[in-house]
Write a protein that holds these residues in place. Structure first.
Motif, PDB file in Angstrom:
ATOM      1  N   SER A 135      79.013  -5.131 -73.780  1.00 39.46           N
ATOM      2  CA  SER A 135      80.067  -5.397 -73.882  1.00 39.46           C
ATOM      3  C   SER A 135      80.430  -6.170 -75.237  1.00 39.46           C
ATOM      4  N   CYS A 136      81.521  -6.032 -75.611  1.00 39.00           N
ATOM      5  CA  CYS A 136      82.079  -6.984 -76.658  1.00 39.00           C
ATOM      6  C   CYS A 136      82.339  -8.537 -76.023  1.00 39.00           C
ATOM      7  N   PHE A 137      82.405  -8.463 -74.894  1.00 37.77           N
ATOM      8  CA  PHE A 137      82.659  -9.874 -74.132  1.00 37.77           C
ATOM      9  C   PHE A 137      81.407 -10.574 -73.930  1.00 37.77           C
ATOM     10  N   SER A 138      81.200 -11.538 -74.787  1.00 36.95           N
ATOM     11  CA  SER A 138      79.546 -12.209 -74.518  1.00 36.95           C
ATOM     12  C   SER A 138      79.738 -13.233 -73.216  1.00 36.95           C
ATOM     13  N   THR A 139      80.792 -13.666 -72.866  1.00 36.14           N
ATOM     14  CA  THR A 139      80.816 -14.486 -71.718  1.00 36.14           C
ATOM     15  C   THR A 139      82.018 -13.996 -70.849  1.00 36.14           C
ATOM     16  N   ARG A 140      82.147 -14.588 -69.871  1.00 32.40           N
ATOM     17  CA  ARG A 140      83.282 -13.978 -68.971  1.00 32.40           C
ATOM     18  C   ARG A 140      84.696 -14.739 -69.474  1.00 32.40           C
ATOM     19  N   ASN A 141      84.363 -15.852 -70.269  1.00 35.97           N
ATOM     20  CA  ASN A 141      85.823 -16.327 -71.008  1.00 35.97           C
ATOM     21  C   ASN A 141      86.270 -15.211 -71.938  1.00 35.97           C
ATOM     22  N   GLY A 142      87.778 -14.878 -71.700  1.00 34.89           N
ATOM     23  CA  GLY A 142      88.205 -13.964 -72.512  1.00 34.89           C
ATOM     24  C   GLY A 142      88.160 -12.546 -72.189  1.00 34.89           C
TER      25      GLY A 142
ATOM     26  N   ARG B 171      91.344  -9.943 -67.239  1.00 39.32           N
ATOM     27  CA  ARG B 171      91.429  -9.887 -65.701  1.00 39.32           C
ATOM     28  C   ARG B 171      91.735  -8.503 -65.148  1.00 39.32           C
ATOM     29  N   GLN B 172      92.112  -7.614 -65.879  1.00 42.70           N
ATOM     30  CA  GLN B 172      92.390  -6.420 -65.416  1.00 42.70           C
ATOM     31  C   GLN B 172      91.999  -5.298 -66.769  1.00 42.70           C
ATOM     32  N   PRO B 173      91.678  -3.969 -66.277  1.00 39.51           N
ATOM     33  CA  PRO B 173      91.442  -3.092 -67.373  1.00 39.51           C
ATOM     34  C   PRO B 173      92.618  -2.441 -68.177  1.00 39.51           C
ATOM     35  N   LEU B 174      92.371  -2.021 -69.421  1.00 38.68           N
ATOM     36  CA  LEU B 174      93.286  -1.289 -70.126  1.00 38.68           C
ATOM     37  C   LEU B 174      94.203  -2.430 -70.848  1.00 38.68           C
ATOM     38  N   LEU B 175      94.085  -3.573 -70.410  1.00 32.85           N
ATOM     39  CA  LEU B 175      95.019  -4.783 -71.099  1.00 32.85           C
ATOM     40  C   LEU B 175      94.799  -5.028 -72.635  1.00 32.85           C
ATOM     41  N   VAL B 176      93.566  -4.549 -72.906  1.00 34.38           N
ATOM     42  CA  VAL B 176      93.189  -4.943 -74.522  1.00 34.38           C
ATOM     43  C   VAL B 176      92.602  -3.542 -74.791  1.00 34.38           C
ATOM     44  N   PRO B 177      93.310  -2.640 -75.245  1.00 34.63           N
ATOM     45  CA  PRO B 177      92.675  -1.409 -75.738  1.00 34.63           C
ATOM     46  C   PRO B 177      91.744  -1.353 -76.696  1.00 34.63           C
ATOM     47  N   LEU B 178      91.361  -2.392 -77.616  1.00 33.66           N
ATOM     48  CA  LEU B 178      90.285  -2.360 -78.452  1.00 33.66           C
ATOM     49  C   LEU B 178      89.046  -2.716 -77.840  1.00 33.66           C
ATOM     50  N   ALA B 179      88.857  -3.281 -76.597  1.00 30.19           N
ATOM     51  CA  ALA B 179      87.812  -3.974 -75.943  1.00 30.19           C
ATOM     52  C   ALA B 179      86.891  -2.552 -75.672  1.00 30.19           C
ATOM     53  N   ARG B 180      85.874  -2.867 -76.319  1.00 31.02           N
ATOM     54  CA  ARG B 180      84.661  -1.810 -76.205  1.00 31.02           C
ATOM     55  C   ARG B 180      83.605  -2.160 -75.592  1.00 31.02           C
ATOM     56  N   ALA B 181      82.957  -1.289 -74.747  1.00 24.24           N
ATOM     57  CA  ALA B 181      81.632  -1.447 -74.274  1.00 24.24           C
ATOM     58  C   ALA B 181      80.693  -0.232 -74.325  1.00 24.24           C
TER      59      ALA B 181
ATOM     60  N   LEU C 221      84.972  -5.700 -68.562  1.00 26.53           N
ATOM     61  CA  LEU C 221      83.622  -6.021 -68.002  1.00 26.53           C
ATOM     62  C   LEU C 221      82.897  -6.970 -69.146  1.00 26.53           C
ATOM     63  N   VAL C 222      82.206  -8.182 -68.521  1.00 24.19           N
ATOM     64  CA  VAL C 222      81.409  -8.758 -69.433  1.00 24.19           C
ATOM     65  C   VAL C 222      79.901  -8.330 -69.778  1.00 24.19           C
TER      66      VAL C 222
END
Length: 392
Positions: free
Chosen positions: A96-103, A106-116, A213-214
């Protein structure tokens, strides 16, 4: 002439007798052989019948055992549910682009550019298993909340692993709600369900967007999203769920931020799921458009300098029961800026993004730097070059 005739007759009779004796002897020998072969055939038939009977008995035994197991699983002992176990092993791991849980949203599809990228275990999931999935726009992902601090105790001693019946809800500003009325990760069975957009499928990998997802999340299953039955028209939710009190007023970047990101991009590009620094900056803006701070942080937004643990970023404990629970499960890093605002940190793809929030709720992204202490969950990571020609 008469003597010759008698001699010929005698010779003929003798020859006929010899032939008859020879034929009788041959017939007798063949009969004995046939009898021996028939005896062997009968023995073989008995052996085959015995083997078939044994196999049938074993098969019946397996069927009875399977029926008993299904019955036991379908009707577990209500007095002792721990005797009914359903062991499951992950079939893949999330990059995932999220290295840690911070950021992490909390729910899916809120950040369209969040990739994994979901990388399947090739020993358990052959590439043929993914055929046809690319025809769906979205899919469900079932996963494990693997960063919960009580997992080991929960698996080994479930009866002694007590969970909080009520948890603090961010949208209720600390108000408590029953855990099953929330999407808290701290559950009796730490199983998560999320939906994501399917961007592309390649070999034993799926590229998702809009994820919450982290990095390193273990995945148990993937199922296609079916609008005709998964989307419920007129579904009812509590009023507090619909209140958007976690949105930031605005997100802006410092003057030198683009140059700092460009410098960091030289190292980050090889393992990034993004095409350019500009696209990555758009990701940062989308993530910070939501207030990703923990409940305890939001309750003391302008306290003096606070720092605990080893200075690492705070994890996403959106439904944690207390500040102590947050502190035990992750670390918090806050620093006071010259303006008096607290400096927060967001870790994305190994980059440390520093930002602050003023008294009006405006987010100002100050700087970015490469991090060397983010754990590398995967030796070989997928990057944008793998997917560049497959984006929809």
């Amino acid at each position: 002439m008469g003597g010759d005739s008698k001699y010929f007759t005698a010779a003929t009779i003798t020859l006929a007798l010899a032939v008859a004796i020879s034929a009788s002897t041959t017939l007798y020998i063949w009969k004995r052989k046939a009898k021996g072969l028939e005896s062997k055939v009968q023995e073989l038939q008995k052996s085959i019948n015995s083997s078939l009977a044994k196999c049938n008995a074993e098969r019946q035994g397996r069927i009875r055992a399977q029926q008993a197991l299904r019955k036991a699983l379908a009707h577990p002992d209500a007095s002792n549910l721990e005797l009914s176990a359903y062991p499951m092993a992950p079939i893949g791991i999330i990059q995932s682009c999220f290295s840690t849980r911070n950021g992490t949203p909390r729910q899916p599809l809120l950040v369209p550019l969040a990739r994994a990228c979901l990388v399947f275990d090739p020993t358990r999931v052959p590439p043929a298993s993914l055929e046809g999935l690319e025809e769906y726009s979205h899919c469900w992902i079932i996963y494990v909340f693997h960063l919960n601090t009580n997992l080991e105790k929960l698996w080994k001693q479930p009866s002694k692993s007590k969970f909080k019946a009520k948890v603090k809800v961010p949208k209720l500003k600390g108000g408590r709600m029953g855990v099953f009325a929330t999407r808290s990760p701290h559950r009796p069975c730490p199983i998560g369900l999320t939906v994501a957009k399917v961007e592309a499928v390649h070999e034993n990998m799926i590229l998702f967007s809009g994820v919450d997802l982290v990095d390193g999340t273990p995945v148990l299953d993937v199922k296609p999203y079916l609008p005709y039955c998964d989307s419920i028209e007129g579904a009812k939710v509590p009023k507090w769920v619909t209140e958007d009190n976690l949105l930031a007023a605005s997100v802006s970047f410092s003057e030198g931020f683009p140059d700092s990101l460009a410098e960091c991009w030289v190292k980050t590009e090889k393992k990034s799921l993004y095409a350019s620094p500009e696209e990555f900056q758009s990701l940062i803006k989308q993530v910070l458009s939501w207030d990703i701070r923990s409940l305890s942080q939001r309750n003391r937004p302008h306290d003096s300098h606070i720092q605990t643990g080893d200075g690492k970023a705070l994890g996403n404990t959106s439904d944690s029961d207390s500040y102590q629970a947050e502190e035990a499960s992750t670390h918090i890093s806050e620093q006071a800026s010259s303006s008096g605002d607290i400096i927060y940190h967001l870790n994305l793809e190994g980059l440390d993004v520093s930002y602050r929030i003023d008294c009006n709720g405006n987010v100002i992204v100050e700087s970015v730097a490469n991090l060397s202490d983010i754990p590398n969950n995967h030796q070989k990571r997928s990057n944008y070059s793998v997917w560049s020609d497959k984006f929809r």
